[in-house]
Design an enzyme around this catalytic site. Structure first.
Site, PDB file in Angstrom:
ATOM      1  CG  HIS A 117      -1.849  -1.146   1.301  1.00 19.61           C
ATOM      2  ND1 HIS A 117      -2.691  -1.490   0.284  1.00 19.61           N
ATOM      3  CD2 HIS A 117      -2.068  -2.060   2.294  1.00 19.61           C
ATOM      4  CE1 HIS A 117      -3.394  -2.561   0.628  1.00 19.61           C
ATOM      5  NE2 HIS A 117      -3.025  -2.920   1.839  1.00 19.61           N
ATOM      6  NE  ARG A 139     -15.015  -0.924  -3.275  1.00 16.16           N
ATOM      7  CZ  ARG A 139     -15.266  -1.798  -2.293  1.00 16.16           C
ATOM      8  NH1 ARG A 139     -14.289  -2.087  -1.423  1.00 16.16           N
ATOM      9  NH2 ARG A 139     -16.452  -2.366  -2.178  1.00 16.16           N
ATOM     10  CB  SER A 147     -14.682  -1.599   2.213  1.00 12.04           C
ATOM     11  OG  SER A 147     -14.057  -2.855   2.280  1.00 12.04           O
ATOM     12  CE1 TYR A 206     -13.878  -4.596  -4.830  1.00 12.93           C
ATOM     13  CE2 TYR A 206     -16.024  -3.862  -5.585  1.00 12.93           C
ATOM     14  CZ  TYR A 206     -15.249  -4.706  -4.816  1.00 12.93           C
ATOM     15  OH  TYR A 206     -15.850  -5.656  -4.028  1.00 12.93           O
ATOM     16  NE  ARG A 261     -18.159  -4.358   4.458  1.00 14.59           N
ATOM     17  CZ  ARG A 261     -19.337  -3.774   4.270  1.00 14.59           C
ATOM     18  NH1 ARG A 261     -20.381  -4.184   4.957  1.00 14.59           N
ATOM     19  NH2 ARG A 261     -19.481  -2.794   3.402  1.00 14.59           N
ATOM     20  CE  LYS A 262     -23.653  -5.665   3.254  1.00 15.14           C
ATOM     21  NZ  LYS A 262     -24.702  -4.612   3.231  1.00 15.14           N
ATOM     22  N   GLY A 263     -18.362  -6.935  -1.163  1.00 17.20           N
ATOM     23  CA  GLY A 263     -17.927  -6.866  -2.553  1.00 17.20           C
ATOM     24  C   GLY A 263     -18.931  -6.189  -3.462  1.00 17.20           C
TER      25      GLY A 263
END
Length: 300
Positions: A117, A139, A147, A206, A261-263
């Site tokens: 990162h 993203r 997130s 994303y 998580r959810k994406g």
């Protein structure tokens, strides 16, 4: 797998944080400091060692602000490199440059997808000489924010944060979170890409991956010079679909499952108020206007 998870957690917890960031409502966030920026509390020496990592000729860099699709893109790249829709047993952490022990990183026998990162200037020094290819994830900052909040609260051994979303929000806007300001991060990357035209960089969003994963698999494969048949692309797309990947990770007790998580695209609408959304829009306007990251497609 248990030994791998144990080793990683030892790396997570063995350093003392440099800063306890107070959210103003009784919860604090453990952070490290590196070159004047807030980072994960992995120890400044780990970050400084990234510059000295010896590179192989076929190494690939996967870089991005946390929670911009780093794990997902790493898994897709891993499948592309192997040429088949086969999930990794360890995930990207074995080649996480600012945290993984050198022996773990060096033990990887296949083409390495070194991930981090950090900013361009902090990547391994051999990068320019070897023209190492960089894939940069991006993203929508609003989905990244949501997130990232869950990321901080789901790993108490790392950040020790248990605050509410509305209290985390100001920290994110001010860049007082892990890896500092999302907006400054991508502004700097845009500048460094322009200053280093000979360094091969591919930006992958994303949202584009969610829209058409086979198309993005082809883009990634072409960028890292891996020929794939249509059948291979389809196989990888099926295996790397977010829900499929999360299901396989959880059933197989893959350590990376805690990072998924959810994406979803647009989940921020369930979390941000109108005023908070406008604050993010203002930050995009102030910091990212004129950059490749200011497209309304990725920021609204």
């Amino acid at each position: 797998m248990d030994d791998f998870k144990t080793l990683l957690m030892q790396e997570f917890v063995r350093f003392k944080p440099d800063v306890y960031m107070d959210d103003g409502h009784g919860s604090t966030l453990k952070l490290g400091l590196f070159n004047g920026r807030y980072v994960s509390p992995f120890g400044e020496e780990n970050y400084r060692r990234v510059k000295d990592i010896p590179l192989r000729d076929d190494d690939i860099f996967l870089i991005g602000y946390p929670k911009t699709g780093c794990h997902w893109t790493w898994e897709v790249l891993s499948m592309i490199v192997r040429g088949r829709g086969e999930h990794s047993t360890t995930g990207k952490l074995a080649c996480f440059m600012e945290m993984a022990p050198p022996a773990m990183r060096d033990s990887v026998q296949t083409r390495r997808i070194l991930n981090s990162h950090v900013l361009f200037e902090d990547l391994p020094a051999q990068m320019k000489e070897k023209k190492t290819k960089i894939i940069l994830t991006f993203r929508n900052p609003k989905d990244t924010l949501v997130s990232f909040y869950h990321h901080h609260t789901s790993l108490p051994d790392v950040w020790n944060y248990a605050g509410e979303f509305q209290n985390f929000f100001p920290l994110f806007i001010k860049g007082q979170v892990d890896n500092s300001s999302f907006f400054d991060y991508y502004k700097q990357w845009d500048e460094d890409i322009k200053k280093n035209p000979d360094q091969p960089v591919l930006v992958v969003s994303y949202e584009d991956m969610k829209e058409d994963l086979p198309r993005e698999i082809r883009r990634l494969a072409a960028f890292i010079d891996v020929p794939l048949t249509d059948q291979q692309v389809e196989e990888i797309a099926q295996a790397a679909g977010f829900s499929s990947m999360k299901d396989v990770y959880q059933k197989g007790d893959n350590y990376s499952s805690i990072f998924l998580r959810k994406g979803q695209v647009g989940d921020w609408k369930n979390w941000l108020t109108i005023a908070q959304s406008e604050m993010v829009d203002a930050a995009v306007e102030q910091k990212l206007k004129g950059t490749r990251f200011a497209s309304p497609r990725y920021t609204l």
